[in-house]
Design a protein around this motif. Structure first.
Motif, PDB file in Angstrom:
ATOM      1  N   GLY A  85       0.832  -1.198   0.000  1.00 18.35           N
ATOM      2  CA  GLY A  85       0.000   0.000   0.000  1.00 18.35           C
ATOM      3  C   GLY A  85       0.866   1.247   0.000  1.00 18.35           C
ATOM      4  N   LEU A  86       0.594   2.153  -0.914  1.00 18.82           N
ATOM      5  CA  LEU A  86       1.298   3.430  -0.996  1.00 18.82           C
ATOM      6  C   LEU A  86       0.271   4.530  -0.740  1.00 18.82           C
ATOM      7  CD1 LEU A  86       3.300   2.605  -4.242  1.00 18.82           C
ATOM      8  CD2 LEU A  86       4.155   2.546  -1.901  1.00 18.82           C
ATOM      9  N   PRO A  87       0.215   5.050   0.488  1.00 17.91           N
ATOM     10  CA  PRO A  87      -0.815   6.024   0.847  1.00 17.91           C
ATOM     11  C   PRO A  87      -0.841   7.213  -0.110  1.00 17.91           C
ATOM     12  CG  PRO A  87       0.436   5.361   2.778  1.00 17.91           C
ATOM     13  CD  PRO A  87       1.129   4.780   1.589  1.00 17.91           C
ATOM     14  N   GLY A  88      -2.042   7.522  -0.566  1.00 16.96           N
ATOM     15  CA  GLY A  88      -2.221   8.637  -1.488  1.00 16.96           C
ATOM     16  C   GLY A  88      -1.958   8.279  -2.936  1.00 16.96           C
ATOM     17  N   LEU A  89      -1.357   7.118  -3.191  1.00 17.48           N
ATOM     18  CA  LEU A  89      -1.031   6.703  -4.556  1.00 17.48           C
ATOM     19  C   LEU A  89      -1.856   5.496  -4.988  1.00 17.48           C
ATOM     20  CD1 LEU A  89       0.881   7.291  -6.951  1.00 17.48           C
ATOM     21  CD2 LEU A  89       2.482   5.694  -5.934  1.00 17.48           C
ATOM     22  N   GLY A  90      -1.794   4.414  -4.214  1.00 14.32           N
ATOM     23  CA  GLY A  90      -2.556   3.225  -4.559  1.00 14.32           C
ATOM     24  C   GLY A  90      -1.964   1.987  -3.925  1.00 14.32           C
ATOM     25  N   THR A  91      -2.359   0.827  -4.449  1.00 11.91           N
ATOM     26  CA  THR A  91      -1.913  -0.449  -3.912  1.00 11.91           C
ATOM     27  C   THR A  91      -1.418  -1.346  -5.035  1.00 11.91           C
ATOM     28  OG1 THR A  91      -3.574  -0.287  -2.162  1.00 11.91           O
ATOM     29  CG2 THR A  91      -2.619  -2.455  -2.545  1.00 11.91           C
ATOM     30  N   LEU A  92      -0.213  -1.911  -4.843  1.00 14.08           N
ATOM     31  CA  LEU A  92       0.339  -2.911  -5.754  1.00 14.08           C
ATOM     32  C   LEU A  92       0.053  -4.282  -5.169  1.00 14.08           C
ATOM     33  CD1 LEU A  92       3.803  -1.247  -6.329  1.00 14.08           C
ATOM     34  CD2 LEU A  92       2.128  -1.668  -8.105  1.00 14.08           C
ATOM     35  N   SER A  93      -0.393  -5.216  -5.997  1.00  9.32           N
ATOM     36  CA  SER A  93      -0.662  -6.560  -5.515  1.00  9.32           C
ATOM     37  C   SER A  93      -0.356  -7.569  -6.614  1.00  9.32           C
ATOM     38  CB  SER A  93      -2.119  -6.695  -5.063  1.00  9.32           C
ATOM     39  OG  SER A  93      -2.985  -6.405  -6.131  1.00  9.32           O
ATOM     40  N   VAL A  94      -0.193  -8.825  -6.202  1.00  7.24           N
ATOM     41  CA  VAL A  94       0.083  -9.917  -7.134  1.00  7.24           C
ATOM     42  C   VAL A  94      -1.228 -10.629  -7.419  1.00  7.24           C
ATOM     43  CG1 VAL A  94       1.381 -12.046  -7.499  1.00  7.24           C
ATOM     44  CG2 VAL A  94       2.393 -10.186  -6.188  1.00  7.24           C
ATOM     45  N   LYS A  95      -1.542 -10.799  -8.688  1.00  9.50           N
ATOM     46  CA  LYS A  95      -2.763 -11.491  -9.112  1.00  9.50           C
ATOM     47  C   LYS A  95      -2.383 -12.719  -9.927  1.00  9.50           C
ATOM     48  CE  LYS A  95      -5.726  -8.236  -7.853  1.00  9.50           C
ATOM     49  NZ  LYS A  95      -6.886  -8.383  -7.051  1.00  9.50           N
ATOM     50  N   ALA A  96      -3.086 -13.809  -9.710  1.00  8.11           N
ATOM     51  CA  ALA A  96      -2.861 -15.026 -10.487  1.00  8.11           C
ATOM     52  C   ALA A  96      -3.648 -14.937 -11.790  1.00  8.11           C
ATOM     53  CB  ALA A  96      -3.310 -16.243  -9.693  1.00  8.11           C
ATOM     54  N   THR A  97      -3.035 -15.390 -12.877  1.00  6.73           N
ATOM     55  CA  THR A  97      -3.733 -15.450 -14.155  1.00  6.73           C
ATOM     56  C   THR A  97      -3.982 -16.914 -14.490  1.00  6.73           C
ATOM     57  OG1 THR A  97      -1.676 -15.457 -15.418  1.00  6.73           O
ATOM     58  CG2 THR A  97      -2.691 -13.315 -15.002  1.00  6.73           C
ATOM     59  N   ALA A  98      -5.123 -17.199 -15.067  1.00  8.01           N
ATOM     60  CA  ALA A  98      -5.489 -18.568 -15.408  1.00  8.01           C
ATOM     61  C   ALA A  98      -4.868 -18.971 -16.744  1.00  8.01           C
ATOM     62  CB  ALA A  98      -7.007 -18.694 -15.500  1.00  8.01           C
ATOM     63  N   ALA A  99      -4.686 -20.274 -16.930  1.00  6.51           N
ATOM     64  CA  ALA A  99      -4.231 -20.787 -18.219  1.00  6.51           C
ATOM     65  C   ALA A  99      -5.348 -20.554 -19.238  1.00  6.51           C
ATOM     66  CB  ALA A  99      -3.904 -22.265 -18.110  1.00  6.51           C
ATOM     67  N   ARG A 100      -4.947 -20.260 -20.457  1.00  2.00           N
ATOM     68  CA  ARG A 100      -5.961 -19.979 -21.478  1.00  2.00           C
ATOM     69  C   ARG A 100      -5.420 -20.314 -22.864  1.00  2.00           C
ATOM     70  NH1 ARG A 100      -3.318 -15.511 -19.901  1.00  2.00           N
ATOM     71  NH2 ARG A 100      -2.798 -13.923 -21.441  1.00  2.00           N
ATOM     72  N   ILE A 101      -6.307 -20.318 -23.813  1.00  3.41           N
ATOM     73  CA  ILE A 101      -5.916 -20.558 -25.199  1.00  3.41           C
ATOM     74  C   ILE A 101      -5.889 -19.207 -25.907  1.00  3.41           C
ATOM     75  CG2 ILE A 101      -6.590 -21.630 -27.377  1.00  3.41           C
ATOM     76  CD1 ILE A 101      -7.869 -23.867 -25.735  1.00  3.41           C
ATOM     77  N   GLY A 102      -4.783 -18.941 -26.578  1.00  6.06           N
ATOM     78  CA  GLY A 102      -4.623 -17.700 -27.319  1.00  6.06           C
ATOM     79  C   GLY A 102      -4.424 -17.975 -28.789  1.00  6.06           C
ATOM     80  N   VAL A 103      -4.341 -16.912 -29.578  1.00  5.75           N
ATOM     81  CA  VAL A 103      -4.139 -17.018 -31.016  1.00  5.75           C
ATOM     82  C   VAL A 103      -2.853 -16.296 -31.372  1.00  5.75           C
ATOM     83  CG1 VAL A 103      -5.093 -16.486 -33.290  1.00  5.75           C
ATOM     84  CG2 VAL A 103      -6.617 -17.093 -31.413  1.00  5.75           C
ATOM     85  N   ARG A 104      -1.953 -16.988 -32.073  1.00 10.65           N
ATOM     86  CA  ARG A 104      -0.689 -16.390 -32.500  1.00 10.65           C
ATOM     87  C   ARG A 104      -0.977 -15.402 -33.635  1.00 10.65           C
ATOM     88  NH1 ARG A 104       4.295 -18.229 -31.452  1.00 10.65           N
ATOM     89  NH2 ARG A 104       3.465 -20.278 -30.930  1.00 10.65           N
ATOM     90  N   PHE A 121      -2.243  -2.880 -10.130  1.00  9.44           N
ATOM     91  CA  PHE A 121      -2.190  -1.613  -9.404  1.00  9.44           C
ATOM     92  C   PHE A 121      -3.584  -1.036  -9.317  1.00  9.44           C
ATOM     93  CE2 PHE A 121      -1.689   3.028  -9.197  1.00  9.44           C
ATOM     94  CZ  PHE A 121      -0.955   3.121  -8.034  1.00  9.44           C
ATOM     95  N   LYS A 122      -4.004  -0.726  -8.092  1.00  8.89           N
ATOM     96  CA  LYS A 122      -5.302  -0.092  -7.875  1.00  8.89           C
ATOM     97  C   LYS A 122      -5.037   1.323  -7.383  1.00  8.89           C
ATOM     98  CE  LYS A 122      -9.688  -0.462  -5.515  1.00  8.89           C
ATOM     99  NZ  LYS A 122     -10.489  -1.176  -4.540  1.00  8.89           N
ATOM    100  N   VAL A 123      -5.520   2.297  -8.111  1.00 10.38           N
ATOM    101  CA  VAL A 123      -5.287   3.704  -7.795  1.00 10.38           C
ATOM    102  C   VAL A 123      -6.090   4.098  -6.560  1.00 10.38           C
ATOM    103  CG1 VAL A 123      -5.472   6.059  -8.696  1.00 10.38           C
ATOM    104  CG2 VAL A 123      -4.944   4.189 -10.241  1.00 10.38           C
ATOM    105  N   ALA A 124      -5.489   4.911  -5.697  1.00 14.54           N
ATOM    106  CA  ALA A 124      -6.173   5.411  -4.504  1.00 14.54           C
ATOM    107  C   ALA A 124      -7.327   6.321  -4.918  1.00 14.54           C
ATOM    108  CB  ALA A 124      -5.194   6.174  -3.620  1.00 14.54           C
ATOM    109  N   ALA A 125      -8.389   6.271  -4.150  1.00 13.97           N
ATOM    110  CA  ALA A 125      -9.581   7.041  -4.487  1.00 13.97           C
ATOM    111  C   ALA A 125      -9.290   8.539  -4.543  1.00 13.97           C
ATOM    112  CB  ALA A 125     -10.682   6.752  -3.465  1.00 13.97           C
ATOM    113  N   GLY A 126      -8.514   9.066  -3.620  1.00 15.52           N
ATOM    114  CA  GLY A 126      -8.203  10.491  -3.618  1.00 15.52           C
ATOM    115  C   GLY A 126      -7.444  10.929  -4.856  1.00 15.52           C
ATOM    116  N   LEU A 127      -6.495  10.117  -5.296  1.00 17.59           N
ATOM    117  CA  LEU A 127      -5.738  10.416  -6.508  1.00 17.59           C
ATOM    118  C   LEU A 127      -6.625  10.314  -7.735  1.00 17.59           C
ATOM    119  CD1 LEU A 127      -3.099  11.029  -7.987  1.00 17.59           C
ATOM    120  CD2 LEU A 127      -2.598   8.582  -7.925  1.00 17.59           C
ATOM    121  N   LYS A 128      -7.468   9.290  -7.779  1.00 17.85           N
ATOM    122  CA  LYS A 128      -8.355   9.081  -8.907  1.00 17.85           C
ATOM    123  C   LYS A 128      -9.311  10.266  -9.080  1.00 17.85           C
ATOM    124  CE  LYS A 128     -11.306   5.492 -10.846  1.00 17.85           C
ATOM    125  NZ  LYS A 128     -11.901   4.179 -10.617  1.00 17.85           N
ATOM    126  N   ASP A 129      -9.805  10.775  -7.968  1.00 14.87           N
ATOM    127  CA  ASP A 129     -10.717  11.920  -8.024  1.00 14.87           C
ATOM    128  C   ASP A 129     -10.017  13.194  -8.450  1.00 14.87           C
ATOM    129  OD1 ASP A 129     -12.755  10.245  -7.221  1.00 14.87           O
ATOM    130  OD2 ASP A 129     -12.630  10.823  -5.103  1.00 14.87           O
TER     131      ASP A 129
END
Length: 131
Positions: A85-104, A121-129
């Protein structure tokens, strides 16, 4: 013989102009670094550490070391799966991505993309506003 003399004269004139151009750029760079709000684009690490040093009682070297340590702590936390959490800026977090089929692209061949992780990255509400 006057023709070679005329050809030699423009070459000597072009050389000082080339030398003058980098000097102008070198002078313009520090001026733009001192006024980042007027300039759009990327704020480099050196500019960040310079501003940290100006706003605190730290030297440039100390500000750079503090910045590097902050980034290392944030990276270690993200690698261990924690959010940062970065106060006034936002929050960095790790998200898992699922396996999927793509097109080359270009060949339209179907490929399997493995599961993985990404940084979100989720922007802090105060910064977003305020944007």
């Amino acid at each position: 013989m006057t023709k070679p003399t005329k050809k030699a004269a423009p070459k000597t004139k072009a050389t000082p102009e080339l030398k003058a151009t980098p000097e102008k750029k070198a002078v313009a760079t520090p001026a733009s670094a001192s006024a980042p709000p007027a300039e759009k684009g990327k704020l480099a690490k050196t500019e960040l550490t310079d501003q940290i040093a100006q706003r605190t009682d730290l030297t440039r070297k100390q500000a750079s070391e503090a910045f590097d340590a902050t980034v290392e702590v944030m990276l270690d936390a993200l690698k261990s799966g924690k959010s940062v959490g970065l106060p006034g800026l936002g929050t960095l977090s790790v998200k898992a991505t699922a396996a999927r089929i793509g097109v080359r692209p270009g060949t339209s061949e179907k490929i399997q993309i493995p599961a993985g992780k990404k940084i979100a990255f989720k922007v802090a509400a105060g910064l977003k506003d305020s944007l």
